[in-house]
Scaffold this motif. Structure first.
Motif, short mmCIF file in Angstrom:
data_model
loop_
_atom_site.label_atom_id
_atom_site.label_comp_id
_atom_site.label_asym_id
_atom_site.label_seq_id
_atom_site.Cartn_x
_atom_site.Cartn_y
_atom_site.Cartn_z
N CYS A 41 0.84 -1.20 0.00
CA CYS A 41 0.00 0.00 0.00
C CYS A 41 0.87 1.25 0.00
N PRO A 42 0.37 2.33 -0.59
CA PRO A 42 1.11 3.59 -0.54
C PRO A 42 1.16 4.14 0.89
N THR A 43 1.95 5.15 1.07
CA THR A 43 2.10 5.79 2.37
C THR A 43 0.74 6.27 2.88
N LEU A 44 0.53 6.17 4.16
CA LEU A 44 -0.67 6.60 4.86
C LEU A 44 -1.90 5.74 4.55
N SER A 45 -1.70 4.52 4.14
CA SER A 45 -2.81 3.58 3.97
C SER A 45 -2.37 2.22 4.51
N VAL A 46 -3.34 1.41 4.88
CA VAL A 46 -3.05 0.12 5.50
C VAL A 46 -3.66 -1.01 4.67
N ILE A 47 -3.09 -2.21 4.80
CA ILE A 47 -3.60 -3.38 4.10
C ILE A 47 -4.85 -3.87 4.81
N SER A 48 -5.92 -4.08 4.05
CA SER A 48 -7.16 -4.58 4.65
C SER A 48 -7.62 -5.88 4.00
N GLY A 49 -6.79 -6.47 3.13
CA GLY A 49 -7.14 -7.72 2.48
C GLY A 49 -6.33 -7.91 1.21
N THR A 50 -6.82 -8.80 0.33
CA THR A 50 -6.14 -9.03 -0.94
C THR A 50 -7.12 -8.86 -2.10
N CYS A 51 -6.59 -8.44 -3.23
CA CYS A 51 -7.39 -8.33 -4.46
C CYS A 51 -7.06 -9.47 -5.41
N SER A 52 -5.79 -9.85 -5.46
CA SER A 52 -5.34 -10.98 -6.27
C SER A 52 -4.01 -11.44 -5.70
N ARG A 53 -3.32 -12.31 -6.42
CA ARG A 53 -2.08 -12.88 -5.91
C ARG A 53 -1.03 -11.82 -5.63
N PHE A 54 -0.91 -10.82 -6.49
CA PHE A 54 0.12 -9.80 -6.32
C PHE A 54 -0.45 -8.43 -5.96
N GLN A 55 -1.73 -8.34 -5.70
CA GLN A 55 -2.33 -7.06 -5.33
C GLN A 55 -2.97 -7.16 -3.96
N VAL A 56 -2.82 -6.10 -3.19
CA VAL A 56 -3.42 -6.03 -1.86
C VAL A 56 -4.52 -4.98 -1.86
N CYS A 57 -5.47 -5.16 -0.97
CA CYS A 57 -6.53 -4.17 -0.79
C CYS A 57 -6.07 -3.18 0.27
N CYS A 58 -6.02 -1.92 -0.10
CA CYS A 58 -5.55 -0.88 0.80
C CYS A 58 -6.72 0.01 1.20
#
Length: 64
Positions: A41-58
């Motif tokens: 995730c970019p600065t000032l955001s947190v991981i809240s899950g996954t979107c795909s194998r190489f993508q995270v939900c921010c």
């Protein structure tokens, strides 16, 4: 050499199923007011899950 076409078919089926699963995760992330990012995730955001194998939900910690 006869097993090569079988391996190719299995690989094709595995790769074909990936976008369908990630599409559902992506929509779920967007419904929770998040966005998908590549690997981190970019600065000032947190991981809240996954979107795909190489993508995270921010998600940003504060409401928009």
């Amino acid at each position: 050499m006869q097993i090569l076409p079988l391996l190719f078919a299995v690989l094709l089926l595995m790769l074909q199923g990936e976008p369908v699963m990630s599409q559902g995760k992506r929509e779920k992330c967007l419904r929770r007011n998040g966005f998908c990012a590549f690997l981190k995730c970019p600065t000032l955001s947190v991981i809240s899950g996954t979107c795909s194998r190489f993508q995270v939900c921010c998600k940003t910690p504060w409401p928009a």
